[in-house]
Structures are given as C-alpha cells and as structure tokens.
Design a protein around this motif. Structure first.
Motif, PDB file in Angstrom:
ATOM      1  N   ARG A  68      -7.673   4.178  41.363  1.00  0.00           N
ATOM      2  CA  ARG A  68      -7.619   4.610  42.410  1.00  0.00           C
ATOM      3  C   ARG A  68      -6.166   4.458  42.919  1.00  0.00           C
ATOM      4  NH1 ARG A  68     -13.504   4.094  44.718  1.00  0.00           N
ATOM      5  NH2 ARG A  68     -13.835   6.483  44.528  1.00  0.00           N
ATOM      6  N   GLU A  69      -5.896   2.940  42.788  1.00  0.00           N
ATOM      7  CA  GLU A  69      -4.649   2.515  43.104  1.00  0.00           C
ATOM      8  C   GLU A  69      -3.567   2.817  42.206  1.00  0.00           C
ATOM      9  OE1 GLU A  69      -6.442  -1.691  44.968  1.00  0.00           O
ATOM     10  OE2 GLU A  69      -5.403  -1.812  43.081  1.00  0.00           O
ATOM     11  N   ALA A  70      -4.059   3.007  41.047  1.00  0.00           N
ATOM     12  CA  ALA A  70      -2.858   3.790  40.123  1.00  0.00           C
ATOM     13  C   ALA A  70      -2.411   5.046  40.568  1.00  0.00           C
ATOM     14  CB  ALA A  70      -3.388   3.612  38.873  1.00  0.00           C
ATOM     15  N   ARG A  71      -3.310   5.852  41.163  1.00  0.00           N
ATOM     16  CA  ARG A  71      -3.097   7.070  41.842  1.00  0.00           C
ATOM     17  C   ARG A  71      -2.237   7.052  42.980  1.00  0.00           C
ATOM     18  NH1 ARG A  71      -6.098  10.943  44.990  1.00  0.00           N
ATOM     19  NH2 ARG A  71      -5.396  12.691  44.750  1.00  0.00           N
ATOM     20  N   ALA A  72      -2.403   6.108  43.757  1.00  0.00           N
ATOM     21  CA  ALA A  72      -1.669   6.098  45.053  1.00  0.00           C
ATOM     22  C   ALA A  72      -0.067   5.831  44.464  1.00  0.00           C
ATOM     23  CB  ALA A  72      -2.169   5.257  45.797  1.00  0.00           C
ATOM     24  N   LEU A  73       0.078   4.840  43.403  1.00  0.00           N
ATOM     25  CA  LEU A  73       1.005   4.415  42.874  1.00  0.00           C
ATOM     26  C   LEU A  73       1.914   5.456  42.515  1.00  0.00           C
ATOM     27  CD1 LEU A  73       2.396   1.576  42.629  1.00  0.00           C
ATOM     28  CD2 LEU A  73       1.789   1.695  40.160  1.00  0.00           C
ATOM     29  N   PHE A  77     -11.713  -4.479  32.666  1.00  0.00           N
ATOM     30  CA  PHE A  77     -12.260  -4.624  34.272  1.00  0.00           C
ATOM     31  C   PHE A  77     -13.619  -3.746  34.073  1.00  0.00           C
ATOM     32  CE2 PHE A  77      -7.597  -4.720  35.001  1.00  0.00           C
ATOM     33  CZ  PHE A  77      -7.524  -5.510  36.227  1.00  0.00           C
ATOM     34  N   ALA A  78     -14.552  -4.598  34.884  1.00  0.00           N
ATOM     35  CA  ALA A  78     -15.976  -3.735  34.552  1.00  0.00           C
ATOM     36  C   ALA A  78     -15.684  -2.533  35.568  1.00  0.00           C
ATOM     37  CB  ALA A  78     -16.820  -4.539  35.747  1.00  0.00           C
ATOM     38  N   PRO A  79     -16.726  -1.489  35.292  1.00  0.00           N
ATOM     39  CA  PRO A  79     -16.587  -0.138  35.676  1.00  0.00           C
ATOM     40  C   PRO A  79     -16.068  -0.147  37.519  1.00  0.00           C
ATOM     41  CG  PRO A  79     -18.221   0.103  33.994  1.00  0.00           C
ATOM     42  CD  PRO A  79     -17.932  -1.398  34.280  1.00  0.00           C
ATOM     43  N   PRO A  80     -16.726  -0.743  38.109  1.00  0.00           N
ATOM     44  CA  PRO A  80     -16.323  -0.683  39.500  1.00  0.00           C
ATOM     45  C   PRO A  80     -14.992  -1.289  39.791  1.00  0.00           C
ATOM     46  CG  PRO A  80     -18.381  -1.824  39.488  1.00  0.00           C
ATOM     47  CD  PRO A  80     -17.942  -1.634  37.990  1.00  0.00           C
ATOM     48  N   GLN A  81     -14.417  -2.205  39.027  1.00  0.00           N
ATOM     49  CA  GLN A  81     -13.062  -2.617  39.370  1.00  0.00           C
ATOM     50  C   GLN A  81     -12.053  -1.634  38.763  1.00  0.00           C
ATOM     51  OE1 GLN A  81     -15.780  -5.072  38.367  1.00  0.00           O
ATOM     52  NE2 GLN A  81     -15.774  -5.317  40.862  1.00  0.00           N
ATOM     53  N   ALA A  82     -12.559  -1.230  37.492  1.00  0.00           N
ATOM     54  CA  ALA A  82     -11.665  -0.189  37.005  1.00  0.00           C
ATOM     55  C   ALA A  82     -11.483   1.081  37.707  1.00  0.00           C
ATOM     56  CB  ALA A  82     -12.389   0.359  35.448  1.00  0.00           C
ATOM     57  N   GLU A 110     -13.385   9.922  31.346  1.00  0.00           N
ATOM     58  CA  GLU A 110     -13.015  11.002  31.778  1.00  0.00           C
ATOM     59  C   GLU A 110     -13.615  11.271  33.509  1.00  0.00           C
ATOM     60  OE1 GLU A 110     -12.555  14.480  28.468  1.00  0.00           O
ATOM     61  OE2 GLU A 110     -12.359  15.260  30.446  1.00  0.00           O
ATOM     62  N   ALA A 111     -14.816  11.171  33.561  1.00  0.00           N
ATOM     63  CA  ALA A 111     -15.573  11.251  34.758  1.00  0.00           C
ATOM     64  C   ALA A 111     -15.119  10.077  35.742  1.00  0.00           C
ATOM     65  CB  ALA A 111     -17.053  10.963  34.410  1.00  0.00           C
ATOM     66  N   LEU A 112     -14.703   8.925  35.083  1.00  0.00           N
ATOM     67  CA  LEU A 112     -14.388   7.811  35.740  1.00  0.00           C
ATOM     68  C   LEU A 112     -13.044   8.091  36.617  1.00  0.00           C
ATOM     69  CD1 LEU A 112     -14.989   4.703  36.757  1.00  0.00           C
ATOM     70  CD2 LEU A 112     -13.201   4.001  34.839  1.00  0.00           C
ATOM     71  N   LEU A 113     -12.042   8.834  35.778  1.00  0.00           N
ATOM     72  CA  LEU A 113     -10.584   9.295  36.150  1.00  0.00           C
ATOM     73  C   LEU A 113     -10.745  10.358  37.227  1.00  0.00           C
ATOM     74  CD1 LEU A 113      -8.812   9.518  32.610  1.00  0.00           C
ATOM     75  CD2 LEU A 113      -8.258   8.091  34.610  1.00  0.00           C
ATOM     76  N   ARG A 114     -11.939  11.133  37.279  1.00  0.00           N
ATOM     77  CA  ARG A 114     -11.924  12.202  38.271  1.00  0.00           C
ATOM     78  C   ARG A 114     -12.261  11.490  39.404  1.00  0.00           C
ATOM     79  NH1 ARG A 114     -11.122  16.900  35.502  1.00  0.00           N
ATOM     80  NH2 ARG A 114     -11.545  16.905  33.238  1.00  0.00           N
ATOM     81  N   GLN A 115     -13.355  10.610  39.278  1.00  0.00           N
ATOM     82  CA  GLN A 115     -13.949  10.028  40.447  1.00  0.00           C
ATOM     83  C   GLN A 115     -12.806   9.295  41.101  1.00  0.00           C
ATOM     84  OE1 GLN A 115     -17.141   7.286  39.362  1.00  0.00           O
ATOM     85  NE2 GLN A 115     -17.514   6.780  41.566  1.00  0.00           N
ATOM     86  N   ALA A 116     -11.868   8.759  40.415  1.00  0.00           N
ATOM     87  CA  ALA A 116     -10.621   8.010  41.003  1.00  0.00           C
ATOM     88  C   ALA A 116      -9.880   9.151  41.591  1.00  0.00           C
ATOM     89  CB  ALA A 116     -10.006   7.226  39.988  1.00  0.00           C
ATOM     90  N   GLY A 117      -9.923  10.450  41.505  1.00  0.00           N
ATOM     91  CA  GLY A 117      -9.022  11.351  42.192  1.00  0.00           C
ATOM     92  C   GLY A 117      -8.067  11.979  41.253  1.00  0.00           C
ATOM     93  N   TRP A 118      -8.332  11.590  39.982  1.00  0.00           N
ATOM     94  CA  TRP A 118      -7.067  12.385  39.190  1.00  0.00           C
ATOM     95  C   TRP A 118      -7.687  13.557  38.533  1.00  0.00           C
ATOM     96  CZ3 TRP A 118      -2.623  10.260  38.178  1.00  0.00           C
ATOM     97  CH2 TRP A 118      -2.292   8.784  38.323  1.00  0.00           C
ATOM     98  N   ARG A 119      -6.805  14.561  38.111  1.00  0.00           N
ATOM     99  CA  ARG A 119      -7.196  15.905  37.884  1.00  0.00           C
ATOM    100  C   ARG A 119      -6.464  16.335  36.583  1.00  0.00           C
ATOM    101  NH1 ARG A 119     -10.022  15.276  41.354  1.00  0.00           N
ATOM    102  NH2 ARG A 119     -10.090  15.481  43.684  1.00  0.00           N
ATOM    103  N   GLN A 120      -6.910  17.553  36.067  1.00  0.00           N
ATOM    104  CA  GLN A 120      -6.465  17.762  34.940  1.00  0.00           C
ATOM    105  C   GLN A 120      -6.318  16.652  33.697  1.00  0.00           C
ATOM    106  OE1 GLN A 120      -3.162  19.724  37.509  1.00  0.00           O
ATOM    107  NE2 GLN A 120      -2.835  20.900  35.915  1.00  0.00           N
ATOM    108  N   VAL A 121      -7.477  16.351  33.645  1.00  0.00           N
ATOM    109  CA  VAL A 121      -7.801  15.412  32.801  1.00  0.00           C
ATOM    110  C   VAL A 121      -7.783  15.598  31.104  1.00  0.00           C
ATOM    111  CG1 VAL A 121      -9.179  13.381  31.986  1.00  0.00           C
ATOM    112  CG2 VAL A 121      -8.884  13.793  34.587  1.00  0.00           C
ATOM    113  N   GLN A 122      -6.929  15.090  30.359  1.00  0.00           N
ATOM    114  CA  GLN A 122      -6.937  15.481  28.942  1.00  0.00           C
ATOM    115  C   GLN A 122      -7.319  14.326  28.243  1.00  0.00           C
ATOM    116  OE1 GLN A 122      -3.040  17.937  29.297  1.00  0.00           O
ATOM    117  NE2 GLN A 122      -4.014  18.634  27.456  1.00  0.00           N
ATOM    118  N   CYS A 123      -8.003  14.433  27.008  1.00  0.00           N
ATOM    119  CA  CYS A 123      -8.151  13.372  26.065  1.00  0.00           C
ATOM    120  C   CYS A 123      -7.668  13.616  24.662  1.00  0.00           C
ATOM    121  CB  CYS A 123      -9.777  13.122  26.026  1.00  0.00           C
ATOM    122  SG  CYS A 123     -10.098  11.549  24.901  1.00  0.00           S
ATOM    123  N   PHE A 124      -6.872  12.645  24.270  1.00  0.00           N
ATOM    124  CA  PHE A 124      -6.468  12.867  22.878  1.00  0.00           C
ATOM    125  C   PHE A 124      -6.737  11.729  22.077  1.00  0.00           C
ATOM    126  CE2 PHE A 124      -3.319  14.605  25.886  1.00  0.00           C
ATOM    127  CZ  PHE A 124      -2.991  15.751  25.469  1.00  0.00           C
TER     128      PHE A 124
END
Ligand SMILES: C[S@@+](CC[C@H](N)C(=O)[O-])C[C@H]1O[C@@H](n2cnc3c(N)ncnc32)[C@H](O)[C@@H]1O
Length: 336
Positions: A195-200, A185-190, A308-322
C-alpha cells in the motif's frame, strides 16, 4: 531486455549522486536499533530482524549468494526480465510519463535496476537501502557508468514505514522491488508495504519479484548452499549485532539452519546455539540452552494467484504475472 545504455564515453562530465540519510527512521523512534535488538533477543523464541544482515560485509555476502548455483531466485528473475522485457517495457512506456523517477527498494548493488535504464529511459534513479555505506559505493560506481542519469541514494529502513523525503519521487514513478525481498514480510506487513509503495508511485507502476512455492528440497538448498556462503551471511549478522548492541556473541558458538515451514509457506533461517551459553550486552543478557535457536529470517513463498490478490488488495490494478517455465519465480507488473 534490449541492450543497455552504452557506458560512459571517456570525456563525459563527472556527476556525483546525491545522498540522503534516513537510516534508523523505521526503527523505534525513541530507542533505535539497540532497543529493538535487545527486545528481540529477550523474546521467546529469540529473533533478530533480517534487515540486520546488511552491514557492508553482509551486503557483499548477499551479492556472492546471488552467484551460487543453488540460489535460483536471482538468475530466474533475470531470465524472466530478459524473456518478457519487451512486453514489460511496452506496458511501462504507456503507463509512465517521460522522464519518470525509477525508485529501487532495497537496491543493494543496483545491478538489476541498471538493466532497466536503457529499455525504460527513466529521468532519475532513486536507490533506497538500509545498508548505507554499501549503497553509497554502489551508486558512485553506477554513476560513473551512467553519467547522464541523475541519481539519488536514500539510506532508509523502510521495515516499519516506507516514506521518502519530500519531492522523492517528483511525480508518477516506477517502484522496482526485485529479489523477492517482499518475502521477508509476513502477509499483513507485506500488504502494508505494498500500500505504501502504491502511495509512493503516485499513480505510476510497480515491478516486483516474488518467490513462488516449489519443492522443499530446492528451497532448502537455496538457503543452505554447499559452499557455506549463506551460513556465513547468517552468522555475520551476529558481528553486526555485536557492533550495534555491544553484545558478546561468539560466532563459532552458532550453527546455520535453514528449513521450510510448510504450514506458514516460508523458508526460515535460524542460528542454533552449539552449547549452553549466555550472551551479554550493556543493560541485558540472555541465556541460551544447547540447541536453542534465534530466528533470523523468514522468506515467504507465494502461489501466483495469492500474490496477485495481495497486490489488488493493496490497491494495485491491471496486475500481470510473468514467470519461468518451471513457475519457480514471479515478476509482477501492476499499475497504481
Ligand atoms: C535480498 S537483498 C536484494 C538486493 C537487490 N535488490 C537484489 O534483488 O539483488 C535485500 C536488500 O534490501 C535491503 N534491505 C533489507 N531490509 C531493509 C529495510 N528494512 N529497509 C531498507 N532496505 C532494506 C538490504 O540491504 C539489501 O540490499
């Protein structure tokens, strides 16, 4: 990850997975896949969405790709989950209620999710994939291995909208989206999909794999292997399109191409016409010059901070990267 849940004891009572079919729900609600494919073929340049790779043979070819020496994403993601599994499981056990639903997006053969069943003890496995026939087979096999775990298959195209049938999931859930499929997915669709995954997830968590920027030679080899499996996967798309659209693509006329587009930070796969030709289907046609291409896949490669920034923009919190020692792949854990 700690050891898997033991396989089924021989006298375990049989349980069948439930299956819900919503395939086609993400395409044009009026005209469906044929109209979407015809529009893409008539576009300039021509394009076919990567979701059309996945007929049963395409799904099996993808599973073969994951075994190739050049295709580092699957084994690198597995190694990260192995190395960081205890820490990830600790966070998820604290974040999710007992008996949570595990929702696997683009589940494929479900092999990656199966490795989470033991460590995370979900109450139900919900596998979502556009490739319905393949998913049914995969779930039947998984259910025999894990007879105590209720399983639901959802045949769904979530490219345009990720919406599961009512009651799925039942409460805070873990959304699992491995394999760097988000890169299609291009960044806007991602962003929209995250966001939809967060609602789910309904206040639950997300465990997602994203492929990272690395030397172009490594990337291009991963999408153009010496054995030619990725080329077969790319060309098989045309057989699938012939069945869906009634078109007359001759597979031998088309050559597989994979290149890294640095400006867009993405691998692109194309099919290139080997001669001037016309492709026809009921109600339409497209002339291709020799060397003209059909764009069949983009796979975006991310910098960890940008994802990480994209995840936060989608509303996700406490993002960790492994990640792995070479920083080739990122497994991101986030809470809703
Ligand atoms: C790259 S494979 C990954 C499979 C598996 N999750 C893994 O990581 O090995 C992508 C999977 O997503 C599914 N898929 C692709 N596009 C989809 C869409 N629009 N809606 C639902 N599933 C899709 C494919 O059928 C395929 O099983």
């Amino acid at each position: 990850m700690p050891p898997l849940t033991p396989d089924a004891p021989p006298d375990a009572p049989p349980r069948a997975p439930t299956f819900v079919s919503r395939a086609g729900a993400g395409t044009d609600p009026v005209a469906g896949p044929a109209a979407e494919l015809a529009a893409g073929l008539q576009a300039q340049p021509a394009a076919i969405a990567p979701k059309y790779f996945y007929d049963p043979l395409g799904s099996a070819l993808f599973t073969a790709i994951t075994e190739l020496p050049e295709y580092y994403p699957t084994r690198t993601e597995a190694a990260i989950l192995q190395a960081c599994g205890a820490e990830i499981a600790g966070v998820l056990r604290a974040a999710l209620p007992p008996g949570f639903d595990l929702v696997d997006l683009g589940a494929g053969d479900g092999a990656k999710a199966a490795r989470l069943f033991g460590p995370l003890a979900p109450g139900r496995y919900i596998a979502v994939d556009i490739s319905e026939a393949y998913l049914r087979q995969a779930l039947d096999a998984l259910q025999r291995r894990f007879p105590a775990l209720p399983m639901v298959g959802v045949g769904l195209d979530f490219a345009a909208r990720l919406a599961l049938p009512e009651g799925l999931p039942a409460g805070p859930a873990l959304v699992f989206y491995p394999g760097s499929s988000i890169g299609n997915f291009a960044p806007p669709q991602a962003l929209r999909l995250l966001r939809e995954a967060r609602a789910l997830a309904r206040g639950g968590a997300l465990l997602i794999g994203a492929d990272l920027v690395k030397p172009p030679a490594v990337l291009e080899a991963a999408y153009d292997d010496a054995l030619g499996v990725t080329a077969a996967f790319n060309r098989n798309l045309l057989s699938h399109v012939n069945r869906l659209l009634g078109s007359d693509f001759e597979l031998a006329d088309w050559k597989h191409r994979a290149l890294f587009n640095a400006a867009e930070s993405r691998i692109e796969m194309h099919l290139q016409a080997q001669r001037a030709l016309t492709v026809r289907w009921p109600g339409g046609e497209r002339r291709f010059g020799a060397g003209e291409r059909i764009h069949t896949e983009s796979s975006y490669k991310w910098q960890p901070a940008a994802f990480e920034a994209l995840l936060r923009q989608a509303g996700w919190r406490q993002v960790q990267c492994f990640s792995d020692p070479l920083a080739w792949f990122g497994v991101f854990l986030a809470q809703g």
